[in-house]
Scaffold this active site. Structure first.
Site, PDB file in Angstrom:
ATOM      1  N   GLU A  70      33.404  34.312  71.455  1.00 12.82           N
ATOM      2  CA  GLU A  70      32.893  33.241  70.577  1.00 12.82           C
ATOM      3  C   GLU A  70      34.018  32.867  69.604  1.00 12.82           C
ATOM      4  O   GLU A  70      33.996  33.274  68.462  1.00 12.82           O
ATOM      5  CB  GLU A  70      31.661  33.710  69.793  1.00 12.82           C
ATOM      6  CG  GLU A  70      30.660  34.494  70.594  1.00 12.82           C
ATOM      7  CD  GLU A  70      29.572  33.651  71.224  1.00 12.82           C
ATOM      8  OE1 GLU A  70      29.382  32.498  70.831  1.00 12.82           O
ATOM      9  OE2 GLU A  70      28.916  34.175  72.133  1.00 12.82           O
ATOM     10  N   SER A  71      35.002  32.155  70.099  1.00 13.28           N
ATOM     11  CA  SER A  71      36.118  31.595  69.301  1.00 13.28           C
ATOM     12  C   SER A  71      37.344  32.514  69.194  1.00 13.28           C
ATOM     13  O   SER A  71      37.718  33.093  70.209  1.00 13.28           O
ATOM     14  CB  SER A  71      35.648  31.057  67.948  1.00 13.28           C
ATOM     15  OG  SER A  71      34.645  30.090  68.162  1.00 13.28           O
ATOM     16  N   CYS A  85      31.727  31.098  66.475  1.00 13.84           N
ATOM     17  CA  CYS A  85      30.744  30.016  66.589  1.00 13.84           C
ATOM     18  C   CYS A  85      29.382  30.553  67.022  1.00 13.84           C
ATOM     19  O   CYS A  85      29.161  31.765  67.010  1.00 13.84           O
ATOM     20  CB  CYS A  85      31.261  28.970  67.573  1.00 13.84           C
ATOM     21  SG  CYS A  85      31.506  29.659  69.214  1.00 13.84           S
ATOM     22  N   SER A 265      37.960  27.121  75.364  1.00 14.15           N
ATOM     23  CA  SER A 265      38.639  27.609  74.161  1.00 14.15           C
ATOM     24  C   SER A 265      40.120  27.734  74.434  1.00 14.15           C
ATOM     25  O   SER A 265      40.519  28.066  75.565  1.00 14.15           O
ATOM     26  CB  SER A 265      38.162  29.021  73.798  1.00 14.15           C
ATOM     27  OG  SER A 265      36.923  28.974  73.167  1.00 14.15           O
ATOM     28  N   HIS A 278      38.277  24.660  70.244  1.00 17.07           N
ATOM     29  CA  HIS A 278      37.040  25.129  70.878  1.00 17.07           C
ATOM     30  C   HIS A 278      36.173  23.910  71.176  1.00 17.07           C
ATOM     31  O   HIS A 278      36.002  23.056  70.305  1.00 17.07           O
ATOM     32  CB  HIS A 278      36.318  26.118  69.967  1.00 17.07           C
ATOM     33  CG  HIS A 278      37.195  27.295  69.645  1.00 17.07           C
ATOM     34  ND1 HIS A 278      37.370  28.337  70.512  1.00 17.07           N
ATOM     35  CD2 HIS A 278      38.014  27.540  68.597  1.00 17.07           C
ATOM     36  CE1 HIS A 278      38.232  29.193  70.000  1.00 17.07           C
ATOM     37  NE2 HIS A 278      38.649  28.731  68.832  1.00 17.07           N
TER      38      HIS A 278
END
Ligand code: PUT
Length: 368
Positions: A70-71, A85, A265, A278
């Site tokens: 997540e990022s 995120c 990403s 992203h």
């Protein structure tokens, strides 16, 4: 409206500076110094509290760039940037992060920045991210004198910042690189044509277009790349992401990843600089973010050109930008005037804040 395929693209962003940048000469070639010397196990443990996993890492002497489930995370000897995120709990990792920093001799951050734009689905967030007030209350447990700012109109695109300055931060300010400039462009309502670039083709399509040897290791020392990396690299080339992130001398290193079934990403590093992108391309919740501290000279173009390029690459319908510029930096002449009259967009907001060490610009735009 939230539905089961909706995703919260807008990220939470934490940046902590624990000391002034080290003079590279003083490191005697030792690139594993300060936070860069922390073991992967410790980072994994810290990230698990934010509900993130490491997917890949690229390194320069100055920075380790982690691509996360997540990022992203960027670890320098003296500072760390963590961006996550979705419904991740970034701030839940803060106690562990401070413990880890203290294990390498950093007792308290000199400067703390925590920021995010307004969420698309705020009611989906988990503690301590359930509201800006909850986040501030949590941050003030660690930084009691930190200040909270809500920038922009609360009923439209706006942005939140929590900032803390330690008592001894004169050291930080006097050491700021005059080229220290951090730009974030946060984009929603991507055009259908540009968002299509972020839907993955099949591997067959990639091989037909680039040849069977595309991204295959050249020798046995190199690791076999995952499908996510192969597709991500191909999509970064095709979509313009690679061009947007590359430095003028062509020496920047890109790490791009395509998620299964959807989401893109990428991290870029160049010496002690980074860029991170992203993308959530789904029509009903489309979002793309671009963040970088690469200087104008290193990119070989003005900040205005970089912003325009980002907005075009992602076909932004609406966007906000934030720009932190170190005081005393060679501010681009007329940048503020140009931003006030951004071609093809209606300016909603243009706000300048005078902070210790930095000037901050927040601006937001909608399609005309
Ligand atoms: N996201 C905060 C940026 C501060 C200056 N590098």
């Amino acid at each position: 409206e939230f539905n089961s395929s909706s995703f919260e693209g807008p990220e939470k962003l934490l940046e902590l500076w624990f000391s002034a940048p080290f003079n590279p000469g003083s490191l005697n070639g030792n690139t594993k110094f300060g936070l860069k010397n922390v073991s992967r196990d410790l980072w994994d443990d810290m990230l698990s509290r934010a509900q993130c996993k490491v997917l890949s890492v690229v390194s320069s002497n100055e920075v380790d760039a982690y691509l996360l489930s997540e990022s992203s995370m960027f670890v320098f000897p003296h500072k760390i940037i963590l961006k996550t995120c979705g419904t991740t709990t970034l701030l839940a990792s803060l106690p562990r992060l401070l413990e880890i920093a203290s294990s390498v001799g950093f007792t308290h951050p000199l400067r703390t920045f925590y920021s995010r734009k307004n969420f698309l689905y705020p009611e989906r967030q988990l503690a301590p991210h359930t509201s800006w007030n909850d986040e501030v209350r949590y941050l003030q447990l660690f930084f009691p004198k930190g200040s909270s700012y809500v920038v922009g109109p609360t009923n439209k695109n706006h942005w939140y910042l929590f900032s803390d300055v330690a008592d001894e931060s004169d050291l930080f300010e006097s050491s700021l690189d005059p080229e220290d400039e951090t730009l974030e462009v946060l984009m929603t309502n991507m055009s259908p044509e540009r968002s299509l670039q972020f839907y993955a083709p099949s591997l067959d399509v990639v091989h037909q277009s680039k040849g069977e040897d595309y991204m295959k290791p050249q020798n046995s020392d190199q690791p076999l790349l995952s499908t996510g990396h192969i597709l991500g690299t191909y999509m970064a080339e095709l979509s313009g992401v690679k061009e947007l992130c590359s430095t003028k001398d062509g020496k920047s290193v890109l790490d791009a990843f395509q998620f299964e079934p959807i989401g893109f990403s990428s991290n870029m590093i160049y010496k002690d600089r980074y860029a991170t992108i992203h993308v959530t391309p789904q029509d009903h919740c489309s979002y793309a973010s671009f963040e970088t501290n690469v200087s104008k000279t290193q990119f070989g173009r003005s900040t205005m050109e970089t912003i325009e390029k980002a907005v075009k690459t992602f076909g932004a319908g609406n966007f906000s930008l934030t720009l932190f510029q170190a005081k005393g930096s060679a501010h681009e002449k007329q940048l503020y005037e140009k931003l006030k009259h951004f071609e093809s967009y209606k300016r909603e907001e243009f706000i300048v804040y005078d902070f210790p060490g930095y000037e901050l610009v927040f601006a937001s735009f909608s399609s005309v």
